[in-house]
Every structure is written in structure tokens, then in C-alpha cells.
Design a protein around this motif. Sequence first.
Motif, PDB file in Angstrom:
ATOM      1  N   ARG A   1       0.826  -1.198   0.000  1.00 22.06           N
ATOM      2  CA  ARG A   1       0.000   0.000   0.000  1.00 22.06           C
ATOM      3  C   ARG A   1       0.866   1.255   0.000  1.00 22.06           C
TER       4      ARG A   1
ATOM      5  N   LEU B   1       0.747   4.170  -2.752  1.00 17.29           N
ATOM      6  CA  LEU B   1       0.493   5.563  -2.376  1.00 17.29           C
ATOM      7  C   LEU B   1       1.609   6.471  -2.866  1.00 17.29           C
TER       8      LEU B   1
ATOM      9  N   ILE C   1      -5.937   3.805  -0.340  1.00 17.29           N
ATOM     10  CA  ILE C   1      -5.513   3.014  -1.496  1.00 17.29           C
ATOM     11  C   ILE C   1      -6.471   1.855  -1.716  1.00 17.29           C
TER      12      ILE C   1
END
Length: 237
Positions: free
Chosen positions: A181, A185, A200
Motif C-alpha cells: 500500500r 500511495l 488506497i
Amino acid sequence: MLPEYHILIVDDDVELRRLAGKFLRENGLKVSSAQDAREMREALAAETVDLVILDIMLPGTTGLDLCRELRRGSDIPIIMLTARGSDVDRIVGLEVGADDYLAKPFNPRELLARIHAVLRRVRSTGTGARTGGPLLRFSGWVLDTRRRELTNPDGAVVDLSTGEYDLLLTFLEHPQRVLTRDQLLDSAKNRTATGFDRAIDIQVSRLRKKIERPDGPEMVKTVRGAGYFFSPDVERA
């Protein structure tokens, strides 16, 4: 500074519009303002706007409704202004198509930084140097990175928000590889991860709905405890 960009602030707080507008102008941006839906529509019809700063709590038509309205016919970048600590507002804002969010009250320098990051994503085709042609093909789909346009296997163009486009491009640049993640991002949003992991997840969910069919294969796979994995082969042309 970004002197070529036009920012529209949509907020019913007169003092916020005045102070934020003054700061952004001092930093080289053109700024217009609107206090409600009617004035926003008039401003967008009158001039080209490069980014909208949109407050969720507006009189009459809410910011969330206006975000949905904009997304139906435009991929203009949108930064939502939310109540501090309201995760629900942030989640819903991302679900309806916002590219970023900022909690009130905010530091004008942070607002400028987020504007800068979003506009940088728009004027580029993503992060890092890329080689090869502008077309990325996967499972019958085609992403034209020059035109920022996604075409489905039937030849129809599928609308993507700025965040969805950036996320898909990140997956296509790193196919068949687990991406965390934080990596998504940092790469897709071009900013430091905030720790708000749901952001996300929401973007991935929205992207899945646009590129995966109910009776088709799962393209974006969840890797429990690790992140996400884009499974199709990708070809650049």
C-alpha cells in the motif's frame, strides 16, 4: 511555483476563500472562487480550470454531490476539504472520485504542496523514466499514456479519475509483482503515504469495478498482509 495553473476554490467560508486565495496567488497560481454549486458551474463554464478545491459541507448541493457531478463528465483533479478527523468524509470523498483530501483547519503550505503534487501527476505520465511507445495493452484493454485514455476490449473509452489513472499506470508499469500500500500511495499519488491505508483500498476497489467483469478473471489480486498484485501480461506498443 506553478504560474500557468488555474485553481477554483469552492467553499462557503468567505474568510477561507480570501486567505487561501491570497496565499496561492502569492505563490504564482491563478485563483477563482465560488461559494456554492451555481457559482462553481458558472466559473467552470467561463474559464478553463486546472484543479478544484471542493469543500464537502456546502449549502444546498453538497461537495460530495458536486464531486459526483464533475466526475460524470470530467477528469479534472479534485481536492476535497473535510472536517478534521472525519474518516467517513475522507472515505466517501475518495469513493465518489476525489483525488486527494485535506482536513480543516489546514496549513496553507500543505494545501499548496498537495496542489503541486496533484498537478505534477496530471502533467506527467507517471513517475520515473519510461521507454517504448505510449500504448500499454493488457487482456484486450489499451491504456494510451499520451492521451491518458483507457479503451476496453469492445473499443469503448472508459472514464478514469486522475487517481484511478495513476493507480492503473503504476500497476501496468509493475505487472505480476506484489506492491505494498505504501508503494502504491507513493507511486500512484506521488506523495508520502499518510498512514490512511483505506485510501488506497478504495482506489483499488473503484479501479476493479471499471476493468474487471463479473464473469471475467480477477486482474488486481489482494495479497493478504502484503498488498496488491496485477496479474495480466502487459505489452507496450
